[in-house]
Structure formats: C-alpha cells, structure tokens
Design an enzyme around this catalytic site. Structure first.
Site, short mmCIF file in Angstrom:
data_model
loop_
_atom_site.label_atom_id
_atom_site.label_comp_id
_atom_site.label_asym_id
_atom_site.label_seq_id
_atom_site.Cartn_x
_atom_site.Cartn_y
_atom_site.Cartn_z
N LYS A 1 0.85 -1.22 0.11
CA LYS A 1 0.10 0.12 0.04
C LYS A 1 0.76 1.31 0.03
O LYS A 1 2.04 1.37 0.44
CB LYS A 1 -1.04 -0.01 1.33
CG LYS A 1 -2.11 -1.10 0.89
CD LYS A 1 -3.28 -1.01 1.94
CE LYS A 1 -4.38 -1.91 1.48
NZ LYS A 1 -5.33 -2.29 2.43
N ARG B 1 -3.30 -10.11 4.50
CA ARG B 1 -3.72 -10.35 3.12
C ARG B 1 -2.47 -9.78 2.55
O ARG B 1 -2.32 -8.84 2.45
CB ARG B 1 -4.92 -9.65 3.13
CG ARG B 1 -5.58 -9.59 1.54
CD ARG B 1 -6.80 -8.76 1.64
NE ARG B 1 -7.38 -8.72 0.32
CZ ARG B 1 -7.02 -7.73 -0.60
NH1 ARG B 1 -6.20 -7.04 -0.37
NH2 ARG B 1 -7.54 -7.93 -1.73
N1 PMM Z 1 -7.58 -4.09 0.71
C1 PMM Z 1 -7.78 -4.03 -0.48
C2 PMM Z 1 -8.99 -4.85 -0.79
N2 PMM Z 1 -9.28 -5.64 0.01
N3 PMM Z 1 -9.65 -6.69 2.14
C3 PMM Z 1 -9.19 -6.52 3.66
N4 PMM Z 1 -10.16 -7.51 4.52
N5 PMM Z 1 -8.36 -5.91 4.11
C4 PMM Z 1 -7.70 -4.70 3.25
O1 PMM Z 1 -6.99 -4.09 3.72
C5 PMM Z 1 -8.19 -4.75 2.00
C6 PMM Z 1 -9.06 -5.72 1.39
C7 PMM Z 1 -7.13 -3.11 -1.14
O2 PMM Z 1 -5.89 -3.73 -1.87
P1 PMM Z 1 -5.74 -4.50 -3.34
O3 PMM Z 1 -6.26 -3.50 -4.33
O4 PMM Z 1 -4.55 -4.84 -3.29
O5 PMM Z 1 -6.52 -5.67 -3.35
#
Ligand code: PMM
Length: 290
Positions: A229, A269
């Site tokens: 991020k 994650r």
């Molecule tokens: N961040 C993203 C998408 N889904 N779900 C959870 N539970 N926690 C997060 O911090 C989160 C998520 C955004 O990141 P991406 O675009 O790399 O998927």
C-alpha cells in the site's frame, strides 16, 4: 489459558480446516483491470486461475478473489460484471482444492461466490455498502471479514479525519459487530480488520498498527491488509529518497507481516505470499514455546 509472557493470544480464523499455530496468509487475486498493484494482470480467467494456484503453491492458506477494485478513487463496477469476473475463477480454484475467500461488498456476489465454493466473505465495507449483506452472511456457513470503512473508494479519503484514529476505528468496528450479530451473524465467525488505507492517511495507518492491541482486545480475530500500500511507498521515499513501485514494496510488506504476526494478528492479506510466509514462519519460531 494465559499465554506465556510475550506471546499474544492468536485467535484462530473461524473456517473449518483453517487452523494453524502461525498467522495465516491470504493471497490476493484481483480479477480487475484497475487494482493498484496487480490490475489487468489477471483479468483473463485462465491467467487468474494460474495465479491463484501459484499463490496456493507458495503457501497461501486462502486465496482472496476480488472483481472490483477498491483503490482510492476507484469507480464501481456493475454487479453483473463483478459476478462475471469472479464466479468462474472461484469454481476452478475450489475444484483444484484451493480454499477461497470472496472480496466483495455485494451480498449477491457473496452468495454466488459461496455457491461456487468460497468459504469466507471478505467485505471491505463491513456490511455498510449493502444493507442485505449482514442477513445474507447470517444465512451462509462462512467466516466473515468485516473491515473498517467509511465510504466508497471514489470519495473515501474525504473521510480520513480522526481525533484519535485507534479509538474511533475500534468503536466503529464494535458498532459493526453489534449490527452484524443483531442480524444473526455468529460472532464466532467474524474477523475484524482496521482497514489500512481506507479513509486513512499514512499516519493513521501507522497509528493503527501501533495500536493493534486495542483492536485485538475487542476479542475477535484480526486481519491486517498492508500489502504494497501507498503508506509503505511513502515510508521508503522518506527513508531512501525514491518511491518504489507497488511490486517493489514486498520487503516492507513482509516486515509488516512479521510484526503483525508477532503482535497477535490472525491473518495477513498479501500479494507476495512467499516473502510473507517466511515472515510468519520466523515470527512463529521467535515466540516462546508453551
Ligand atoms: N485491501 C484491499 C482490498 N481488500 N480486504 C481486507 N480485508 N483488508 C484490506 O486491507 C483490503 C481488502 C485493497 O488492496 P488491493 O487493491 O491490493 O486488493
């Protein structure tokens, strides 16, 4: 049981068959054209399935399939398009023995994904985006990740205002727990997530990581999503003077993984599972033996 000194209680991820003495790894599979790190890469279903299998082979306990980008500024996709992106990929991964979570804010997508074999619903809105989500999840035999959220991605950074971010995020997560359990969701199935980067500026994210204990003492398992991020890019820029591309932030991500794991997080994650697998393995070995 009182944990040995220095060992944070690690609460299990509430999914049958997902149990481990270490922090679990959720591998990210974005079937989207516009996610900030892996957008476009896995838009074709075959490419997405191959990558999902690679994540599982690298050690992911779960593969998190998402069909809608939630990066800051993202515009929503239609439900039909989201379903078209995720359902075939989930079906193919589950048929290959991979445990899958569905990253969605829509109850109908959650339901279709569970019908295709997903066993976890990961909702970045914690049930706020779709009023039918709580009742839908209550009727499904799944774990539910409820993330702290204030608004859709297009406008969320306007809501990044806190006087005490840790206490406010904690209170809003407790409020979500109340709404979810009132709708019939078993608290034993709920995982909480402070939602790094969602209506948060970089200092808010660091404060939440520093304040992980306050989120943990709500009493639910906690998931941390810091992978690649912007706040990690910003830290690297401040420290070394150059802004790394998202894919070059895995070293920093695995440092977060090690610290979150030793701080008591149940799951992280991540995009790069291998480096975070090493981090959770080291964190587990570091803990005092019972
Ligand atoms: N961040 C993203 C998408 N889904 N779900 C959870 N539970 N926690 C997060 O911090 C989160 C998520 C955004 O990141 P991406 O675009 O790399 O998927």
């Amino acid at each position: 049981m009182v944990p040995p000194a220095g060992l944070k209680a690690l609460r299990g991820f509430p999914v049958a068959g997902v149990a481990s003495g270490r922090c679990l790894l959720m591998g990210i599979l974005n079937v989207t054209p516009d996610s900030f790190s892996d957008g476009r890469q896995y838009l074709a279903p075959d490419d997405a399935v191959v990558h999902g299998l690679d994540l599982a082979a690298a050690g992911a306990d779960l593969v998190d399939v998402g069909g809608e980008s939630t990066r800051p500024g993202a515009v929503r996709v239609t439900e039909q398009e989201e379903l078209r992106r995720v359902v075939p990929v989930i079906g193919a991964l589950v048929a290959s023995g991979v445990r899958v979570s569905i990253d969605t804010m829509r109850s109908r997508v959650a339901e279709a994904a569970v019908n295709a074999g997903a066993t976890v619903v990961n909702d970045v809105s914690g049930g706020m985006a779709d009023p039918a989500m709580a009742a839908t999840v209550a009727g499904l035999d799944v774990a539910y990740v409820a993330m702290h959220w204030r608004a859709h991605s297009r406008t969320m950074q306007q809501f990044a205002a806190y006087s005490d971010v840790v206490e406010e995020v904690r209170a809003e997560l407790v409020q979500r727990m109340d709404v979810l359990t009132a709708a019939g969701v078993d608290p034993g199935r709920i995982v909480l997530d402070p939602g790094l980067g969602f209506a948060k500026e970089a200092p808010h994210n660091w404060a939440l990581l520093r304040g992980l204990d306050r989120i943990l003492d709500i009493g639910q398992p906690v998931l941390i999503g810091a992978s690649r991020k912007g706040f990690l890019g910003r830290l690297a820029h401040e420290a070394y003077g150059a802004l790394p591309a998202p894919a070059d932030r895995d070293g920093m991500t695995s440092a977060i993984t090690a610290l979150a794991a030793s701080g008591g997080a149940t799951c992280v994650r991540v995009h790069d599972v291998r480096s975070s697998r090493d981090a959770v393995t080291v964190a587990a070995a570091w803990q005092p033996r019972p």
